[in-house]
Design a protein around this motif. Structure first.
Motif, short mmCIF file in Angstrom:
data_model
loop_
_atom_site.label_atom_id
_atom_site.label_comp_id
_atom_site.label_asym_id
_atom_site.label_seq_id
_atom_site.Cartn_x
_atom_site.Cartn_y
_atom_site.Cartn_z
N MET A 1 -0.90 -0.48 -2.57
CA MET A 1 -1.32 0.00 -1.26
C MET A 1 -0.57 -0.77 -0.19
O MET A 1 -0.28 -1.94 -0.34
CB MET A 1 -2.83 -0.24 -1.13
CG MET A 1 -3.49 0.56 -0.06
SD MET A 1 -3.39 2.30 -0.53
CE MET A 1 -4.06 3.04 0.87
N ALA A 2 -0.27 -0.14 0.88
CA ALA A 2 0.46 -0.78 1.97
C ALA A 2 -0.44 -1.76 2.69
O ALA A 2 -1.66 -1.72 2.59
CB ALA A 2 0.98 0.26 2.95
N ASP A 118 4.15 5.75 -11.03
CA ASP A 118 4.64 5.58 -9.67
C ASP A 118 3.41 5.52 -8.77
O ASP A 118 2.73 6.52 -8.60
CB ASP A 118 5.53 6.77 -9.29
CG ASP A 118 6.25 6.57 -7.99
OD1 ASP A 118 5.92 5.62 -7.25
OD2 ASP A 118 7.15 7.36 -7.69
N ASP A 119 3.12 4.35 -8.24
CA ASP A 119 1.91 4.23 -7.43
C ASP A 119 2.09 4.80 -6.03
O ASP A 119 1.19 4.72 -5.20
CB ASP A 119 1.37 2.79 -7.41
CG ASP A 119 2.28 1.82 -6.70
OD1 ASP A 119 3.27 2.25 -6.08
OD2 ASP A 119 2.00 0.61 -6.76
N GLU A 142 8.35 1.94 -14.39
CA GLU A 142 7.15 1.96 -13.56
C GLU A 142 7.52 1.40 -12.20
O GLU A 142 8.09 0.32 -12.11
CB GLU A 142 6.05 1.10 -14.18
CG GLU A 142 5.56 1.58 -15.52
CD GLU A 142 4.46 0.70 -16.09
OE1 GLU A 142 3.84 -0.07 -15.32
OE2 GLU A 142 4.21 0.78 -17.30
N LEU A 143 7.19 2.13 -11.15
CA LEU A 143 7.41 1.66 -9.77
C LEU A 143 6.06 1.26 -9.20
O LEU A 143 5.18 2.09 -9.03
CB LEU A 143 8.06 2.76 -8.93
CG LEU A 143 9.41 3.27 -9.41
CD1 LEU A 143 9.87 4.46 -8.57
CD2 LEU A 143 10.43 2.16 -9.40
N ARG A 144 5.89 -0.03 -8.93
CA ARG A 144 4.59 -0.55 -8.50
C ARG A 144 4.73 -1.43 -7.27
O ARG A 144 5.76 -2.03 -7.04
CB ARG A 144 3.97 -1.41 -9.60
CG ARG A 144 3.68 -0.69 -10.87
CD ARG A 144 3.19 -1.68 -11.90
NE ARG A 144 2.63 -1.00 -13.03
CZ ARG A 144 1.34 -0.93 -13.28
NH1 ARG A 144 0.48 -1.53 -12.52
NH2 ARG A 144 0.90 -0.27 -14.33
N GLY A 145 3.63 -1.56 -6.55
CA GLY A 145 3.51 -2.59 -5.55
C GLY A 145 3.79 -2.17 -4.12
O GLY A 145 4.29 -1.10 -3.84
N SER A 146 3.43 -3.07 -3.24
CA SER A 146 3.55 -2.81 -1.81
C SER A 146 4.53 -3.76 -1.13
O SER A 146 4.56 -3.84 0.08
CB SER A 146 2.17 -2.92 -1.15
OG SER A 146 1.67 -4.23 -1.33
N VAL A 147 5.32 -4.48 -1.92
CA VAL A 147 6.29 -5.40 -1.34
C VAL A 147 7.68 -4.84 -1.61
O VAL A 147 8.02 -4.47 -2.73
CB VAL A 147 6.16 -6.81 -1.97
CG1 VAL A 147 7.20 -7.75 -1.40
CG2 VAL A 147 4.76 -7.34 -1.72
#
Length: 167
Positions: A1-2, A118-119, A142-147
């Motif tokens: 999440m952003a 892909d989140d 897998e593409l993850r994260g907010s950074v």
């Protein structure tokens, strides 16, 4: 999440990548913490402009009021935003290094990548740019994260390459 903290709109590299440089008016992921103050300042300047226009004198006062009202927006656009002229080099470096890391995993079109998770956050647009099509075969990613700055590495448990936050 952003990042949902009440930072200035589009003040982070991630907010520029996710929401784009043209989402100033909507700021879809962040709130306007100073909305009441901005609205009050705009109303005062609007009323002052009407009064000055009705009296048909003090035209320089109208110009001064409009200049004062434009100062917060000018500061935001030219200094505070993550894509402001003084911060463009840092934004370009962050996007370039992240994109290079994503492309290092499976350099398209030589090697295809199958995105298995892909989140839908920061790495999603970069993954779309790195791999314009999404085949059913290739390196499982897998593409993850907010950074924005994240390293891609193989997760031994799943066998996938994980870019971003680890599970």
């Amino acid at each position: 999440m952003a990042d949902e903290s009440p930072h200035f709109t589009l003040s982070t590299h991630e907010s520029i990548v996710i929401d784009g440089a043209n989402s100033v008016g909507g700021a879809p992921r962040q709130h306007f913490p100073d909305a009441a103050l901005s609205l009050a300042l705009g109303a005062v300047v609007f009323l002052a402009s009407l009064i000055v226009l009705r009296t048909k004198r003090f035209k320089p006062a109208l110009l001064a009021a409009l200049l004062v009202a434009s100062v917060p927006g000018g500061i935001a656009v030219f200094a505070l935003r993550a894509d402001a002229p003084v911060q463009r080099r840092a934004l370009a470096d962050a996007v370039t290094s992240s994109l290079a890391d994503v492309q290092r995993v499976a350099p398209w079109p030589q090697q295809q990548a199958q995105v298995v998770l892909d989140d839908g956050d920061v790495l999603f647009p970069l993954g779309r740019y790195a791999w314009p099509n999404r085949p059913d075969a290739g390196v499982e990613v897998e593409l993850r994260g907010s950074v924005l700055r994240s390293n891609c590495a193989r997760d031994e448990a799943s066998g996938h390459v994980v870019c971003g936050a680890r599970p």
